[in-house]
Design a protein around this motif. Structure first.
Motif, PDB file in Angstrom:
ATOM      1  N   ALA A  58       0.814  -1.219   0.000  1.00 14.63           N
ATOM      2  CA  ALA A  58       0.000   0.000   0.000  1.00 14.63           C
ATOM      3  C   ALA A  58       0.843   1.263   0.000  1.00 14.63           C
ATOM      4  O   ALA A  58       0.411   2.298  -0.521  1.00 14.63           O
ATOM      5  N   THR A  91       2.371   2.060  -6.085  1.00 14.45           N
ATOM      6  CA  THR A  91       0.969   2.105  -5.661  1.00 14.45           C
ATOM      7  C   THR A  91       0.501   3.537  -5.457  1.00 14.45           C
ATOM      8  O   THR A  91      -0.598   3.922  -5.878  1.00 14.45           O
ATOM      9  N   TRP A 117      -2.500   5.722  -7.538  1.00 13.43           N
ATOM     10  CA  TRP A 117      -3.579   6.502  -6.940  1.00 13.43           C
ATOM     11  C   TRP A 117      -3.591   7.933  -7.474  1.00 13.43           C
ATOM     12  O   TRP A 117      -4.661   8.492  -7.781  1.00 13.43           O
TER      13      TRP A 117
END
Length: 253
Positions: A129, A134, A138
């Motif tokens: 995450a 990652t 986003w």
């Protein structure tokens, strides 16, 4: 154009409150303070929920929990990870907080065992995450959404806030709630309550109350105060998603 503006602002408000819900309920009240218990299934579910809602600004519940315990133990001293007394401005505080957080997250910081005991750990998930790839995915999702919605230029200022949502929440509480507002209790730090009814921060800005009663799940104390997150926590206890360790109606009262 008007419809687009409403949609973008609606998505921003949703992101603000959804991400802060997990930060306050899971990272703060559960991971840092252990105000209630939950099963391994629900713990992992809330990890995933934190990732989905916090997005690019995902915070490890483990690193957050340990760092927040240090804040309570050393509030407004040189060992406090974030304090307006120590740092000259909120940007300096945010940068120092980031350094402390990263050292804890990478497990290179020397931290006493009492600060780590019982803090939830799912390190493989945290590594995924929090990875650079990652986070960039986003960011790309936020930008693509604004492009597809044909957002007016002046709304693009919201993109950095989407990207830094969790630190923005943190600085509001850790800077402004240690400088402004009112105090119900003369505790050994500068914590204040920003609002008697804290609709903006899910009750997190009832900070002086929280520093007085660190294990109390309801941050409101006086009759005129309201912690909007507490009814949701109370309901989750009734639904047996979580279990209060003590009777929240009488704890510390």
């Amino acid at each position: 154009m008007q419809t687009t503006v409403f949609i973008i602002l609606g998505l921003f408000i949703l992101h603000w409150y959804a991400s802060l819900f997990f930060q306050s309920m899971f990272h703060h009240r559960y991971a840092a303070h252990g105000m209630f218990t939950m099963s391994n299934f629900w713990e992992k579910t809330f990890h995933i929920g934190s990732f989905v809602t916090q997005g690019a600004s995902y915070l490890s519940p483990y690193a957050y929990g340990v760092m927040h315990r240090l804040h309570h133990a050393f509030a407004d001293t040189e060992e406090d990870p974030h304090s307006p007394i120590i740092d000259k401005d909120l940007f300096a505080m945010m940068w120092r907080t980031r350094k402390v957080y990263m050292d804890i997250d990478q497990e290179i910081a020397v931290v006493g065992e009492k600060f780590k005991k019982g803090v939830p750990k799912w390190r493989s998930f945290d590594r995924f995450a929090e990875s650079r790839v990652t986070r960039l995915v986003w960011v790309a999702i936020y930008v693509l959404a604004f492009i597809l919605l044909d957002a007016p230029w002046w709304l693009w200022i919201l993109i950095p806030i989407h990207v830094l949502m969790s630190p923005v929440h943190g600085v509001i509480v850790n800077w402004y709630s240690h400088k402004y507002g009112y105090r119900n209790y003369d505790v050994k730090d500068t914590s204040h309550n920003l609002f008697p009814v804290d609709l903006l921060m899910w009750g997190e800005s009832l900070h002086n109350n929280h520093h007085k009663f660190g294990g109390r799940p309801n941050f409101a104390v006086k009759w005129y105060e309201f912690d909007p997150l507490y009814p949701f926590i109370w309901l989750m206890d009734k639904m047996r998603i979580i279990r209060f360790k003590n009777n929240p109606a009488t704890q510390y009262m």
